[in-house]
Scaffold this active site. Structure first.
Site, short mmCIF file in Angstrom:
data_model
loop_
_atom_site.label_atom_id
_atom_site.label_comp_id
_atom_site.label_asym_id
_atom_site.label_seq_id
_atom_site.Cartn_x
_atom_site.Cartn_y
_atom_site.Cartn_z
N LYS A 285 -11.82 -2.95 -21.21
CA LYS A 285 -12.48 -1.76 -21.95
C LYS A 285 -14.09 -1.91 -21.45
O LYS A 285 -14.86 -2.85 -21.24
CB LYS A 285 -12.60 -1.97 -23.54
CG LYS A 285 -13.26 -0.53 -24.34
CD LYS A 285 -12.97 -1.03 -25.72
CE LYS A 285 -13.35 0.00 -26.69
NZ LYS A 285 -13.11 -0.37 -28.12
N SER B 116 -11.03 4.07 -30.19
CA SER B 116 -11.94 3.90 -29.11
C SER B 116 -11.43 3.19 -27.87
O SER B 116 -11.95 3.11 -26.75
CB SER B 116 -13.27 3.21 -29.55
OG SER B 116 -13.20 1.84 -29.84
N SER C 22 -9.16 0.76 -33.64
CA SER C 22 -9.70 0.89 -32.37
C SER C 22 -8.72 0.18 -31.33
O SER C 22 -8.42 0.65 -30.14
CB SER C 22 -11.02 0.68 -32.03
OG SER C 22 -11.90 1.47 -32.69
#
Length: 531
Positions: free
Chosen positions: A117, A210, A234
């Site tokens: 990420k 996210s 998330s």
């Protein structure tokens, strides 16, 4: 591919011999292709480990397969915000292959690809940026990798790129679509494709929280593994919507140096993968612990309580249900319960847990304070060069560069401004944190004790992730099925007490042995022009 056929009516025996040889060549070619490739949509990291150990593939060849899949579908899905330079990746893979030939194997996943990420800081010489999805951090340079990044590199994993994410993990604008960032744009589900018109934040076409880019990258076959982070949901939401196994470990047990987190209180990072075994092995690397279930019975020591899916579901404020969607999710959930019972899993259903209304309404002030005073300063300090020095700098940057930093339809930054204007005293925030943590742990502990269970299970589309985050407890996901409505996957989230990652991993391992195969995207929504 089309093949021509020679028709010779005057010499049929010659024609038959040619057809036989042609057929043999086709079989030989098909077998060669089968031997020389693997299915990036279904092959997991443990499979790749075995292929490497059997000398059927090198890490270089494996990386090239994933590059090819990225070439096919990345332009349609937008999962990667910063792909690693391919020459660099191939050089790293080649060096790791050489290490293996020389008898050095760093870990079980030596030479296996992974995607991180965009919250994980990577050193500038790896050729990838780290921005948390924000235009304000474009151009930032770090000479050192973050602690978790370096841990993965030391274990011999190969970083293929950085995944797109919800900008600042959502700490920008309240109604910002998950998986969208000003720097990276909108990530789309490989199962569903485009968002429906006027889609709600967690509607059935939305890819989830996210860490969406990380989940989509694994499901779409860009990498066997990815790392995400979670504040509240998330990792859970995008993983269940990508048909993945995933783990958010106990909050506070990992070194977050060089990692963007929204808060210290709620956040933790963890792996996403196509199999429970993959998650277990990455967890061993991250946590420095060994998880060996080989001497235990399948369900030994496990006791699982399932919450009622008719109660624990997604609010209509966040997700509109269509004909049959809610009913199917309940049916498949209960089918899973019965399947586990029939295979000997100690299951209690339904069990009770007080909902989020029983928790103190303190999440936002805690998040604002941590973001402003701890997390953004620490993130900035990870860089040698950074265009901004504070939350106020980020707000001003976005205002001055609104065309690219605040594009329509996400033209606000109300959460950034809320954090910037937060003036709570540390002592007051400490009180709020203690009250919230104690309450959440008490609510969960009551359910664990009353029902005599050590795992609490709920639909992935539920608010149980709020309880887990507030309590600081680990949470994991497993897949169930796909909606008939639009093919998007859904699954379960599993909560255990603090530091009981092994309990969750054991259940995931047992569950995978008796569950249906995880759903694989078909990309039916794509046209030849969109690829």
């Amino acid at each position: 591919m089309q093949f021509h056929a020679l028709i010779n009516t005057t010499r049929p025996h010659i024609h038959q011999k040619k057809k036989k040889k042609e057929k043999e060549r086709k079989i030989s070619l098909a077998q060669y292709c089968a031997d020389m490739a693997f299915n990036v949509l279904t092959t997991n990291a443990v499979d790749l480990k075995q292929l490497i150990e059997e000398n059927k593939f090198t890490s270089v060849q494996i990386v090239q397969e994933y590059f090819a899949q990225i070439n096919r579908y990345e332009s349609a899905l937008n999962a990667l915000i910063s792909p690693a330079p391919r020459d660099n990746v191939l050089a790293i893979a080649s060096a790791l292959d050489q290490e293996r030939q020389n008898g050095k194997v760093r870990s079980s996943f030596h030479g296996i690809p992974i995607i991180l990420k965009d919250s994980f800081v990577t050193a500038w010489n790896l050729g990838m940026s780290t921005t948390a999805g924000s235009c304000a951090f474009v151009g930032s340079k770090a000479s050192n990798n973050g602690a978790i990044t370096q841990r993965l590199i030391n274990a011999g994993l190969i970083i293929l790129g950085k995944a797109n994410m919800t900008e600042f993990a959502g700490m920008k604008m309240t109604t910002m679509m998950p998986g969208w960032s000003a720097h990276g744009g909108q990530t789309l589900s490989p199962y569903v494709g485009r968002l429906e018109v006027n889609e709600k934040l967690l509607g059935h076409s939305a890819p989830g929280g996210s860490s969406t880019g990380s989940a989509v990258a694994v499901a779409a076959g860009f990498s066997p593994l990815a790392m995400g982070t979670e504040t509240v949901g998330s990792i859970v939401t995008p993983s269940t919507r990508a048909g993945l196994y995933a783990l958010k470990p106990t909050i506070g047990i990992q070194d977050t140096t060089g990692l963007y987190t929204m808060t210290d209180f709620f956040d933790s990072s963890g792996p996403m993968a196509k199999s429970a075994a993959d998650v277990r092995m990455v967890a061993e690397i991250l946590l420095g612990r060994s998880f060996d279930f080989s001497q235990l019975g399948l369900w030994e020591g496990l006791s699982v309580g399932f919450l009622d899916p008719r109660v624990w579901n997604m609010s209509s404020d966040f997700c509109t249900q269509f004909a049959g969607t809610a009913e199917q999710m309940v049916e498949d959930y209960e089918e899973t319960v019965f399947t586990l019972q029939n295979h000997g899993c100690p299951v209690r259903y339904p069990v009770d847990l007080k909902d989020v209304s029983a928790l103190p309404v303190t999440i936002l002030p805690i998040a604002y304070w941590d973001f402003k005073n701890v997390c953004i300063p620490r993130f900035i300090d990870a860089f040698d060069e950074c265009p901004v020095r504070s939350v106020a700098d980020i707000v001003r940057f976005n205002q001055k560069n609104s065309e690219r930093a605040l594009p329509a339809p996400f033209t606000e930054q109300n959460d950034l401004e809320g954090a910037m204007n937060s003036n709570e005293e540390r002592e007051r925030i400490d009180v709020l944190k203690k009250e919230l943590r104690n309450t959440a742990q008490r609510l969960l502990q009551e359910s664990f004790d009353r029902e005599r269970i050590n795992i609490l299970v709920a639909p992935g589309d539920s608010s149980v992730c709020v309880h887990a985050a507030a309590a600081g407890y680990p949470i994991a996901t497993v897949p169930i099925a796909q909606l008939r409505y639009n093919n998007r996957p859904f699954g379960l989230c599993l909560v255990a007490r603090a530091n009981e990652e092994e309990t969750l991993l054991r259940f995931m391992n047992a569950y995978e042995k008796i569950a249906k195969p995880r759903p694989v995207p078909k990309f039916h929504f794509l046209t030849s022009e969109s690829i």
